[in-house]
Enzyme design. Structure first.
Site, PDB file in Angstrom:
ATOM      1  N   LEU A  42       4.450   2.403  -6.869  1.00  0.00           N
ATOM      2  CA  LEU A  42       3.314   3.019  -6.870  1.00  0.00           C
ATOM      3  C   LEU A  42       2.342   2.409  -8.068  1.00  0.00           C
ATOM      4  O   LEU A  42       2.399   1.612  -9.025  1.00  0.00           O
ATOM      5  CB  LEU A  42       3.132   4.962  -7.542  1.00  0.00           C
ATOM      6  CG  LEU A  42       4.185   5.146  -6.855  1.00  0.00           C
ATOM      7  CD1 LEU A  42       4.287   6.763  -7.482  1.00  0.00           C
ATOM      8  CD2 LEU A  42       3.871   5.663  -5.361  1.00  0.00           C
ATOM      9  N   GLY A  45      -3.713   2.977  -6.728  1.00  0.00           N
ATOM     10  CA  GLY A  45      -4.814   3.843  -5.680  1.00  0.00           C
ATOM     11  C   GLY A  45      -3.782   4.931  -6.041  1.00  0.00           C
ATOM     12  O   GLY A  45      -3.988   6.166  -5.431  1.00  0.00           O
ATOM     13  N   HIS A  46      -2.306   5.139  -5.201  1.00  0.00           N
ATOM     14  CA  HIS A  46      -1.257   6.335  -5.623  1.00  0.00           C
ATOM     15  C   HIS A  46      -2.332   7.048  -6.872  1.00  0.00           C
ATOM     16  O   HIS A  46      -2.074   8.485  -6.431  1.00  0.00           O
ATOM     17  CB  HIS A  46       0.140   5.458  -5.429  1.00  0.00           C
ATOM     18  CG  HIS A  46       0.749   4.608  -4.934  1.00  0.00           C
ATOM     19  ND1 HIS A  46       0.359   3.506  -4.979  1.00  0.00           N
ATOM     20  CD2 HIS A  46       0.480   4.848  -3.571  1.00  0.00           C
ATOM     21  CE1 HIS A  46       1.439   3.376  -3.961  1.00  0.00           C
ATOM     22  NE2 HIS A  46       1.274   4.239  -2.733  1.00  0.00           N
ATOM     23  N   GLY A 156      -4.801   8.122   1.465  1.00  0.00           N
ATOM     24  CA  GLY A 156      -5.691   6.837   0.666  1.00  0.00           C
ATOM     25  C   GLY A 156      -6.981   6.406   2.231  1.00  0.00           C
ATOM     26  O   GLY A 156      -6.509   6.150   2.692  1.00  0.00           O
ATOM     27  N   VAL A 185      -9.047   2.724  -4.152  1.00  0.00           N
ATOM     28  CA  VAL A 185      -9.182   2.167  -5.159  1.00  0.00           C
ATOM     29  C   VAL A 185      -8.693   0.581  -5.422  1.00  0.00           C
ATOM     30  O   VAL A 185      -8.311   0.426  -4.854  1.00  0.00           O
ATOM     31  CB  VAL A 185      -8.091   3.199  -5.941  1.00  0.00           C
ATOM     32  CG1 VAL A 185      -7.879   1.760  -7.098  1.00  0.00           C
ATOM     33  CG2 VAL A 185      -8.312   4.036  -6.226  1.00  0.00           C
ATOM     34  N   SER A 194      -2.280  -2.221  -4.003  1.00  0.00           N
ATOM     35  CA  SER A 194      -1.476  -2.383  -2.250  1.00  0.00           C
ATOM     36  C   SER A 194       0.058  -2.726  -3.153  1.00  0.00           C
ATOM     37  O   SER A 194       0.118  -3.429  -3.776  1.00  0.00           O
ATOM     38  CB  SER A 194      -1.888  -3.238  -1.417  1.00  0.00           C
ATOM     39  OG  SER A 194      -0.653  -3.696  -0.550  1.00  0.00           O
TER      40      SER A 194
END
Ligand code: AMP
Length: 295
Positions: A42, A45-46, A156, A185, A194
């Site tokens: 994670l 973004g997550h 996302g 993000v 990523s």
């Protein structure tokens, strides 16, 4: 076993029977469950997905499952980063209520015979390079919807084709789940966060900056239409092709955000500028939404 009001450490579930029991309890209590499906490792973004999820319901469920069905033979399924303890800490910090991290043998108790087809849209772009990838992705997302039975699920925009296909699956198959998209993000330098960025060497990461730079250059040229966008982006990418290590471009294209078909030269209005490239062994994807034509 109870579902804590406000969990410090999220409840960890790895068995489907336990998940079913918790789900029934939540349903009896009238809780609106928001699902955030992930493959773990994670990152920021997550975390943004989790924060969005908090505002959309009463109970946030994060699933962590590296789905074998969406990897092709020879892809990075075996080396995909797995770090459940660290991920649980991230979930705790974001106020996630429940983490569902089942082993493969739980999710696929039998080898599936019946699966979801992404149709012709699943053969475009990433689906061309990764045949069957989107079928595997949709199949596991639908399974997770049935297992968790969320009111809303959060995805996302970074995986633009994935999000569009999930929206189509929900609409085409009348699935009673609301889909919420979250803007991509990025790190301060522009690179989209990523899990696969961890594969990159420092030099590869430097070269990888060209992906977001090309997207931003294209977006800046959007008032001039499709060809201006592609020209501006390709200028950045041509330079990156000779960088060390080089960016090996797979596609750089402007598509209709609903169908993922390439737009015509005279198209105006919303479009998605999409890119995929390899840096050494690592395949990266990114995209930006833009509006074509005079503003
Ligand atoms: P993954 O764990 O890579 O399968 O991603 C899980 C979810 O996080 C998907 O809905 C992704 O689109 C989303 N996601 C991954 N990276 C980002 C990012 N940089 N910004 C926003 N969402 C993201």
């Amino acid at each position: 076993m109870g579902v804590p009001e406000k969990a410090q450490t999220p409840l960890l579930i790895d068995r489907l029977e336990e998940l079913a029991a918790v789900r029934e309890k939540l349903s009896a209590e009238g809780r609106r469950v928001v699902l955030v499906p992930t493959m773990g490792a994670l990152h920021e973004g997550h975390r943004q997905l989790m924060r969005t999820a908090r505002g959309l319901g009463d109970t946030v469920v994060v699933t962590i499952f590296v789905n074998p069905l969406q990897f092709l033979p020879g892809e990075d399924f075996d080396k995909y980063p797995r770090q459940l303890e660290k991920d649980r800490e991230v979930c705790a910090a974001e106020g996630v209520d429940i983490v569902v991290a089942p082993p493969r043998s739980e999710v696929y108790r039998d080898e599936p015979i019946v699966t979801v087809s992404a149709g012709s849209m699943g053969d475009l772009l990433d689906g061309k390079t990764r045949p069957g990838h989107f079928n595997g992705m949709l199949t596991v997302v639908l399974k997770l919807f049935h297992l968790v039975q969320p009111h809303t699920a959060v995805f996302g925009e970074k995986d633009g084709q994935q999000l569009a296909l999930i929206r189509r699956m929900v609409s085409d198959l009348n699935i009673p789940v609301r889909i919420e998209g979250v803007p991509t993000v990025r790190d301060a330098d522009g690179i989209a966060t990523s899990s696969r960025n961890t594969y990159l060497s420092a030099e590869e990461r430097d070269s990888a900056l060209a992906l977001s730079r090309a997207l931003f250059a294209g977006r800046d040229a959007a008032p001039g239409g499709r060809d201006a966008v592609l020209r501006a982006g390709r200028k950045v990418l041509d330079e990156a092709a000779t960088a060390r290590p080089p960016v090996e471009l797979e596609y750089f294209t402007l598509v209709d955000p609903g169908t993922f078909v390439e737009v015509a030269a005279d198209t105006t209005g919303p479009a998605l500028l999409m890119i995929a490239a390899r840096l050494g062994k690592t395949r990266l994807i990114d995209n930006v939404p833009l509006t074509l034509g005079p503003s």
